[in-house]
Design a protein around this motif. Sequence first.
Motif, PDB file in Angstrom:
ATOM      1  N   UNK A 128       0.836  -1.206   0.000  1.00 14.00           N
ATOM      2  CA  UNK A 128       0.000   0.000   0.000  1.00 14.00           C
ATOM      3  C   UNK A 128       0.868   1.253   0.000  1.00 14.00           C
ATOM      4  N   UNK A 129       1.947   1.226   0.777  1.00 15.81           N
ATOM      5  CA  UNK A 129       2.844   2.382   0.840  1.00 15.81           C
ATOM      6  C   UNK A 129       3.435   2.679  -0.538  1.00 15.81           C
ATOM      7  N   UNK A 130       3.843   1.633  -1.239  1.00 14.01           N
ATOM      8  CA  UNK A 130       4.409   1.830  -2.575  1.00 14.01           C
ATOM      9  C   UNK A 130       3.376   2.415  -3.530  1.00 14.01           C
ATOM     10  N   UNK A 131       2.140   1.926  -3.443  1.00 12.96           N
ATOM     11  CA  UNK A 131       1.083   2.427  -4.322  1.00 12.96           C
ATOM     12  C   UNK A 131       0.763   3.892  -4.026  1.00 12.96           C
ATOM     13  N   UNK A 132       0.760   4.263  -2.746  1.00 10.25           N
ATOM     14  CA  UNK A 132       0.452   5.646  -2.391  1.00 10.25           C
ATOM     15  C   UNK A 132       1.488   6.619  -2.956  1.00 10.25           C
ATOM     16  N   UNK A 133       2.719   6.164  -3.162  1.00 11.90           N
ATOM     17  CA  UNK A 133       3.743   7.050  -3.724  1.00 11.90           C
ATOM     18  C   UNK A 133       3.579   7.238  -5.227  1.00 11.90           C
ATOM     19  N   UNK A 134       2.697   6.443  -5.837  1.00 20.78           N
ATOM     20  CA  UNK A 134       2.565   6.445  -7.300  1.00 20.78           C
ATOM     21  C   UNK A 134       1.425   7.317  -7.802  1.00 20.78           C
ATOM     22  N   UNK A 135       0.645   7.887  -6.879  1.00 20.82           N
ATOM     23  CA  UNK A 135      -0.456   8.739  -7.294  1.00 20.82           C
ATOM     24  C   UNK A 135      -1.246   9.219  -6.087  1.00 20.82           C
ATOM     25  N   UNK A 136      -2.144  10.160  -6.336  1.00 21.37           N
ATOM     26  CA  UNK A 136      -3.010  10.690  -5.289  1.00 21.37           C
ATOM     27  C   UNK A 136      -4.250   9.819  -5.236  1.00 21.37           C
ATOM     28  N   UNK A 137      -4.172   8.723  -4.478  1.00 22.13           N
ATOM     29  CA  UNK A 137      -5.228   7.732  -4.527  1.00 22.13           C
ATOM     30  C   UNK A 137      -5.593   7.211  -3.136  1.00 22.13           C
ATOM     31  N   UNK A 138      -6.833   6.740  -3.034  1.00 21.25           N
ATOM     32  CA  UNK A 138      -7.310   6.099  -1.812  1.00 21.25           C
ATOM     33  C   UNK A 138      -7.298   4.589  -2.027  1.00 21.25           C
ATOM     34  N   UNK A 139      -6.907   3.869  -0.996  1.00 23.81           N
ATOM     35  CA  UNK A 139      -6.929   2.412  -1.050  1.00 23.81           C
ATOM     36  C   UNK A 139      -8.033   1.935  -0.107  1.00 23.81           C
ATOM     37  N   UNK A 140      -8.967   1.180  -0.659  1.00 16.55           N
ATOM     38  CA  UNK A 140     -10.102   0.674   0.109  1.00 16.55           C
ATOM     39  C   UNK A 140      -9.936  -0.829   0.251  1.00 16.55           C
ATOM     40  N   UNK A 141      -9.549  -1.252   1.445  1.00 15.94           N
ATOM     41  CA  UNK A 141      -9.332  -2.666   1.740  1.00 15.94           C
ATOM     42  C   UNK A 141     -10.548  -3.147   2.528  1.00 15.94           C
ATOM     43  N   UNK A 142     -11.417  -3.899   1.880  1.00 11.19           N
ATOM     44  CA  UNK A 142     -12.686  -4.286   2.491  1.00 11.19           C
ATOM     45  C   UNK A 142     -12.614  -5.652   3.160  1.00 11.19           C
ATOM     46  N   UNK A 143     -13.283  -5.751   4.287  1.00 15.18           N
ATOM     47  CA  UNK A 143     -13.571  -7.050   4.882  1.00 15.18           C
ATOM     48  C   UNK A 143     -15.036  -7.320   4.583  1.00 15.18           C
TER      49      UNK A 143
END
Length: 532
Positions: A310-325
Amino acid sequence: MNAPHYSDLWQGIARAVPDRPAVITADETLSWGRLHAESAALAQHLSEVSGLRVRDAAATLLYNRPEYLAFTWACLAIGVAPVAINYRYRAHEVRALLQDSDSRVLVVPSSLGAVAAEAAAGLDVELIVVDDDDTAVPGATRYADIVVAGGDMPRQAPRGADLRLYTGGTTGAPKAVVWDLDTLLIARRQSTWGLIGVTPPETLEDAVAIAIDEDRPRVVILPLSPMLHGTAQSATMATLALGGTVVLHARARMDVGEAYRLIREHGVTRLVVAGDVLALPLAEAAERGGGLPTVDSIVSSGMRFSDEVKRRLHTLGDLAIVDMFASSEGGPYAFGITRSADDLPARLALTPDAVLLDEDHREITLEEGALGLVAYRGILPRGYYGDPEKTASTFREIRGRRYVIPGDWARARGDGTIDLLGRLSAVVNTGGEKVFPAEVEQVLLEHPAVDDAVVFGLPDARFGEAVSAMVAPAPGTDIDVAALLDFVGERLAGYKKPRHVFVRPSLGRSATGKIELARVKADAVAELAGAR
């Protein structure tokens, strides 16, 4: 909110913006008008030629192709239950699900024609073949011929129909969860309109108006995981409900490099992944390329999605990560949402309709340290198709209220978030103490030398079961088992520390991130036997 139906909403969008792109692949673009026309032709064939009626079922054996979406729309338009079967299944597995779901039609690519023909042999099942190679399937109806013939669909979908979503997670064997299509869009209102910050519409007309609003940024989704899985299916249907565009990889085998090219070429704004299994290679491709400048959200559910990826992805753009249970049976139970690397580590926050239950199935307060079963009491499926016994055990009527209880335990953190501990069936009972594997796995994964880990119990003459772990090293590192155990012992009670640790180059996860635990245990037992 009233209950707009997917098919009625999609028809309203197609009539209003017929030239807007609905589905894009590397080979073609289908406008909303064309997708509607193909779906209508298939709907008429299913009703008039195949003879299907409301609450009958039809199945697909398709990977992420445009025909999957046209098939789904056609089924919903005439009240037939769509059934998505995993295209990786062998003939006997496909046959079992055709029989279990009572499906009378199977839509299949010609490349899987032999599997489909063997699966349907002797059954009252019509094969409809989508040409993806030169393989001939004797006796099958060609999808292309249906589309050329044209047809119509009802302007308003019949009520009382259902969608059957196969799952093996809660039941232990593939069973179809039956969702009422009359309320499905309401059940998914948060994952449809909530994710774009829009108040759910009260009427069909309002929903159409939101979808065709040219001033609203359009959702362009690329599901990297198969649409036959609940998360990708729900997210894709939501995108269409918002008048968006679905970009499809449209190949039986995932090529992340090609998927990344599609992301950049078509300005994809939302991605669906299956945890690290797809997110890690995506991050690597984006790091080699130009990042993820158009992506504003990445959605995942049901798979390990590590904070490091997730940390790597956040550095690649202005994006939200939604990890659902969530589960096919209900939910979402909780969201772990991060909007930047500063939000890590991600924490799962219970949704308003999710609760924790004690062993007597009473709701408990979420004070720090409280331990309970995760349950959901919102809009729920009817149950499992043709299996009242499993329905009764999973969907509980408790003191006048209906809950789904998938079997996962969690510990409250006191701030509305939880630590997910896993299924009671997976708990290791060692000397009378219960150890939740997920809790130990999380600590193992915090060690810099560990890339992957799974925790399980092995028979032990003294303690009943011994906590055991199989781990894989991070690239370029070696695992010092003694140091690793010291690391765990500093963070967990002594009885939770693995007594046996097995190091392997890889844990052999499947394409969807699953680990075959029986294989892992057998491997561990064999190593122990050889060491004696």
